[in-house]
Design an enzyme around this catalytic site. Structure first.
Site, PDB file in Angstrom:
ATOM      1  N   LEU A  73       0.803  -1.264   0.014  1.00 14.65           N
ATOM      2  CA  LEU A  73      -0.111   0.056  -0.001  1.00 14.65           C
ATOM      3  C   LEU A  73       0.842   1.327   0.067  1.00 14.65           C
ATOM      4  CD1 LEU A  73      -3.064   0.107  -0.048  1.00 14.65           C
ATOM      5  CD2 LEU A  73      -3.003   0.341   2.391  1.00 14.65           C
ATOM      6  N   MET A  76       2.161   1.853  -3.491  1.00 15.04           N
ATOM      7  CA  MET A  76       1.292   2.103  -4.334  1.00 15.04           C
ATOM      8  C   MET A  76       0.740   3.690  -4.097  1.00 15.04           C
ATOM      9  SD  MET A  76      -1.545  -1.211  -4.600  1.00 15.04           S
ATOM     10  CE  MET A  76      -2.754  -0.305  -3.927  1.00 15.04           C
ATOM     11  N   HIS A  77       0.830   4.137  -2.903  1.00 16.97           N
ATOM     12  CA  HIS A  77       0.264   5.718  -2.564  1.00 16.97           C
ATOM     13  C   HIS A  77       1.679   6.502  -3.123  1.00 16.97           C
ATOM     14  CE1 HIS A  77      -0.988   9.012  -0.501  1.00 16.97           C
ATOM     15  NE2 HIS A  77       0.383   9.044   0.024  1.00 16.97           N
ATOM     16  N   ALA A  78       2.950   6.292  -3.014  1.00 18.96           N
ATOM     17  CA  ALA A  78       3.938   6.695  -3.570  1.00 18.96           C
ATOM     18  C   ALA A  78       3.866   6.882  -5.023  1.00 18.96           C
ATOM     19  CB  ALA A  78       5.318   6.166  -3.307  1.00 18.96           C
TER      20      ALA A  78
END
Length: 104
Positions: A73, A76-78
């Site tokens: 996660l 993915m956020h980065a």
């Protein structure tokens, strides 16, 4: 997840967050008719974005070399922040050109 990966992800998020803010500020400067300052904000945004992009490329190279990141996660956020900043750059460039045309 390794401490190195966490650090890299947060570096990426920080760099591209700064870039996105610069691009948004560039639009505001252009709206005010301050095109020189708008271009300066675009340059600052590009510099920050490139730093984030370098971190991202390093992570991808490690993954391609067989180092499993296990980022999940956070990674993915980065990456989402990276793409968001890139989108704002494109929009900022378009808005600046539009304001230049409107204001002569």
């Amino acid at each position: 997840m390794s401490e190195e990966l966490v650090t890299s992800c947060f570096q990426l998020i920080t760099y591209v967050g700064t870039a996105r803010s610069c691009f948004i500020n560039a639009i505001q400067k252009a709206k005010e008719g301050n095109y020189e300052e708008a271009e300066k904000m675009i340059k600052e945004g590009n510099d920050a974005f490139n730093q984030g992009h370098d971190v991202h490329l390093d992570l991808l190279a490690k993954e391609a070399g067989g180092e499993s990141s296990g980022g999940g996660l956070l990674m993915m956020h980065a990456e989402d922040q990276l793409m968001s900043a890139e989108g704002f750059h494109i929009i900022a460039d378009e808005f600046i050109e539009l304001y230049k045309k409107i204001n002569g």
